[in-house]
Each structure stands twice: as structure tokens, then as C-alpha cells.
Design a protein around this motif. Sequence first.
Motif: not given
Length: 206
Positions: A15-31
Motif C-alpha cells: 500500500e503506497p505511502v500517502p504523498p507528503e502532507g496528505q492523510s487518507p483520513y478525512l478531517p474528523g475521521a480515523g481508524p
Amino acid sequence: MVVMPQLVEITSFHEPVPPEGQSPYLPGAGPLQGVEIAEWNDKWAGQFQFLATQIRNGLGWRALAIEHVGSTSVQELPAKPIIDIDLVVADPNEEQLYVPSLEKVGFHLVVREPWWYGHRVLRHSNPACNLHVFGYDSPELIKHRIFRDWLRAHPNERRVYAEAKRIAAAQATAADEHTMQYNARKESVIKEIYHRAFTAMGLVKN
């Protein structure tokens, strides 16, 4: 021209690492925090059917395929009581064509990974569901079906995976970890099962 997944994409794991400064999770979301492993429950099949109907009613022909995947799709296998579904759409990056319709039936977008086959995740709370959205060319769709069908057909593999899940859940709970860390704890066993399945299917050689 239709682009299909390459064999190496299906049989490899990354699974590729997210581009620098980006998160896969939208604001307010997380695992999700906490890991609960429940014994097999035959109501899970009905929950999938309910959710699949909601998705189909919302998207119509834009839902190219709807598959029940993950542990809740394998009879007799203990699982987190969250239904995993793979949804195939023409282009996951065109969110306006499917996200608003899914929101109307109770889903909400929590993950956006355009760098990984356009992957999106939407969650549903009742019944609990992780809806994975991919394009038709994603190798993950094939991987998920192979894993599901191999476990369905091989009781010994179900027992191996069930034990790995219970151990990983106990360790993750003791360490107050979230679900992604729980997934990492059982990753080596998952890859071993995949390798046996790939070998039996002639996709890789020993």
C-alpha cells in the motif's frame, strides 16, 4: 482499451505511502479504536443483503459490482461485527457520481486514497459496515475474492486465521491499539494463507 490488473499486482502486497502532507483520513475521521472479535453470526449475511440493496437502490447501474468480502462473508469464521463490502464504480475519483447518493442511505465518507487505485471508504453505522470503493481495474478486488473463497473452501485455513485473529485482537486490546494496528499484527498469517491460495491456483510457484 480496458486495463486489467497485472498478475504481479494481484500476487504482491503493498500500500503506497500517502504523498507528503496528505492523510487518507478525512478531517474528523480515523481508524476505529478497540477490537472486538465475535463468533460467527448468520445474521451477517442478511445485513450484507440489506446494505447491498440500499447501495443498489441509491446508485442503480453505477454500482458495477457489490461483493461481500472480509471475515463476515466466511461462514464459521469469527470476525469484527462489521460488514466489509467491495463496491466497483467506473471511476472512484468522480465522487459526485456516487458519494451523495450513498450519503442519503446512511453512509459517510471517511477515507480518500486517489493514489491507491482510487480507493475510498465509506462507513455505515447500523448495521456497521466498511464500504470499500474501487475502480474495475483494481487488483484488490481479485485479492479479496480469492481470500474469501479460499477460506470458505478450506476449514483448516479458517482455523489458522481464526486463531491469528484472536491472538492479534487480545494483543491489540491489551496495548490499547486501533484496528489498523490489529490488522498489522495478523498480516504475516494473512500473507501465508494468500501464498498457499496463489500457489494452488497456479498464480505463483513455490
